[in-house]
Scaffold this active site. Structure first.
Site, PDB file in Angstrom:
ATOM      1  N   CYS A 112     -34.170   4.290  -0.020  1.00  8.05           N
ATOM      2  CA  CYS A 112     -35.370   3.968   0.785  1.00  8.05           C
ATOM      3  C   CYS A 112     -36.191   5.202   1.131  1.00  8.05           C
ATOM      4  CB  CYS A 112     -34.967   3.227   2.049  1.00  8.05           C
ATOM      5  SG  CYS A 112     -34.160   1.675   1.689  1.00  8.05           S
ATOM      6  N   HIS A 248     -40.695   3.828   6.922  1.00  6.35           N
ATOM      7  CA  HIS A 248     -40.050   2.881   6.007  1.00  6.35           C
ATOM      8  C   HIS A 248     -39.843   1.551   6.739  1.00  6.35           C
ATOM      9  CE1 HIS A 248     -37.382   0.880   3.383  1.00  6.35           C
ATOM     10  NE2 HIS A 248     -36.289   1.157   4.066  1.00  6.35           N
ATOM     11  N   ASN A 278     -37.681  -5.499   3.484  1.00  3.51           N
ATOM     12  CA  ASN A 278     -37.420  -4.107   3.118  1.00  3.51           C
ATOM     13  C   ASN A 278     -37.491  -3.992   1.597  1.00  3.51           C
ATOM     14  OD1 ASN A 278     -36.229  -1.671   2.429  1.00  3.51           O
ATOM     15  ND2 ASN A 278     -34.498  -1.875   3.833  1.00  3.51           N
TER      16      ASN A 278
END
Ligand code: ACO
Length: 321
Positions: A112, A248, A278
């Site tokens: 990520c 993020h 996500n």
């Protein structure tokens, strides 16, 4: 020299699963997912939509936004943990699709934090005058790596791609703070399927994303604000001077906690995990595209981008728009 943002783009598959769709797969509810994560729906790729096709579509939009031709690109970096193939890399496949014949291409795996690390890498090349124009992409087909029987993870992830075109310019500013904590890597794992053939007792579940949610949560809420504060104090920039903090998009609670610890109003932390979930490497660049297209950015605005995830890895970068 720094790489100035001159175009952004994003693309997500049209198919959408909302939280109620997931409640039909596992023992969960729309209310639980919204409250604990902020996610309302996620885009899910069809069989014929893979990381290469999503990356190429986002990249095409970024090139159009930047108004440059594919042949002008010197460098393509794709951040991904879900490459369509190990070889050729996604970046080379994107090069082929775009006709970006003059580009050097490679993929980067930073989970990520991937698109942040890819941006940092592109900036290093541009600031040294090695390349003039870079295309940075974050793209993921996480739905193929998600264990749809595990309610602890499947509610979180989605598919999509974001892209940014950077051009080397004399003016501008770029600074970064990054860190990795390899000894905590077990908190978030995804075993390569290539390894399975060597094993007598393959544990197929290991080839899907496995996560200790609490450990990742605790890591993120402490390390992300720390990285942002270190970056701003080193660069001698008061946090009020930052137009937006793009974090993020893993969990709304993580972002609210980071905003509190940084001491800035939550309105400076745009969020879109409600729509996408996500998307790992793609999340920061999809968000950047949305913020840019909203028309709220002015040339000279300072942005902080911050990522965290598997590795464990984290970091924050300052960019002058
Ligand atoms: N629906 C309903 N109940 C659930 C669900 C679900 N989907 N998942 C877990 N629960 C239950 C648990 O079983 C537990 O029940 P119990 O109290 O009876 O034991 C209860 O809800 C609480 O579970 P927790 O795991 O403590 O829930 P938490 O508040 O920690 O939220 C979550 C879980 C959302 C995963 C959170 O820990 C999180 O967001 N962690 C960070 C994840 C992240 O940011 N990842 C980013 C990196 S991803 C990458 O790099 C690819």
């Amino acid at each position: 020299m720094t790489g100035k943002i001159c175009g952004t783009g994003s693309w997500a598959p049209p198919k959408v699963w909302d939280n109620n769709d997931l409640a039909r797969l596992v023992d969960t509810s729309d209310e639980w997912i919204r409250e604990r994560t902020g996610v309302v729906q996620r885009h899910i790729a069809e069989e014929n939509e893979d990381t290469v096709t999503m990356a190429s579509r986002a990249a095409q939009r970024a090139l159009e936004d930047a108004d440059i031709k594919a042949e002008e690109i010197d460098l393509i970096i794709v951040a991904t943990i879900s490459p369509t193939e190990i070889m050729p890399c996604v970046a080379c496949r994107v090069q082929e699709k775009l006709g970006a014949e003059n580009a050097t291409c490679f993929d980067l795996n930073g989970a990520c934090t991937g698109s942040l690390l890819a941006l940092n890498t592109a900036q290093a090349y541009l600031s040294q005058g090695i390349y003039q124009t870079a295309l940075v992409i974050g793209a993921e087909k996480l739905s193929a790596l998600t264990d749809w029987t595990d309610r602890g993870t499947c509610i979180l992830f989605g598919d999509g791609a974001g892209a940014v075109v950077l051009k080397a310019e004399e003016s501008g500013r770029y600074a970064q703070v990054t860190q990795s904590i390899g000894k905590k890597g077990g908190a978030l794992t995804l075993r390569s399927r290539n390894q399975i053939q060597y094993e007598t007792d393959p544990k197929a579940k290991e080839t899907y994303i496995q996560m200790n949610g609490k450990e990742v949560f605790t890591f993120a809420v402490s390390k992300v604000p720390e990285a942002v504060k270190n970056l701003l104090s080193r660069e001698k920039i008061p946090c009020e001077d930052i137009r937006y903090y793009l974090l993020h998009q893993a969990n709304e609670r993580i972002i609210r906690s980071a905003a509190r610890r940084i001491g800035e109003d939550i309105s400076k932390f745009p969020m879109n995990m409600d729509e996408y979930g996500n998307t790992s490497s793609a999340s920061l660049l999809i968000l950047l595209d949305e913020v840019k297209k909203s028309g709220k950015l002015q040339r000279g605005d300072k942005l902080v981008l911050a990522g965290f995830g598997g590795g464990l890895t984290y970091g924050a970068s300052l960019i002058e728009y």
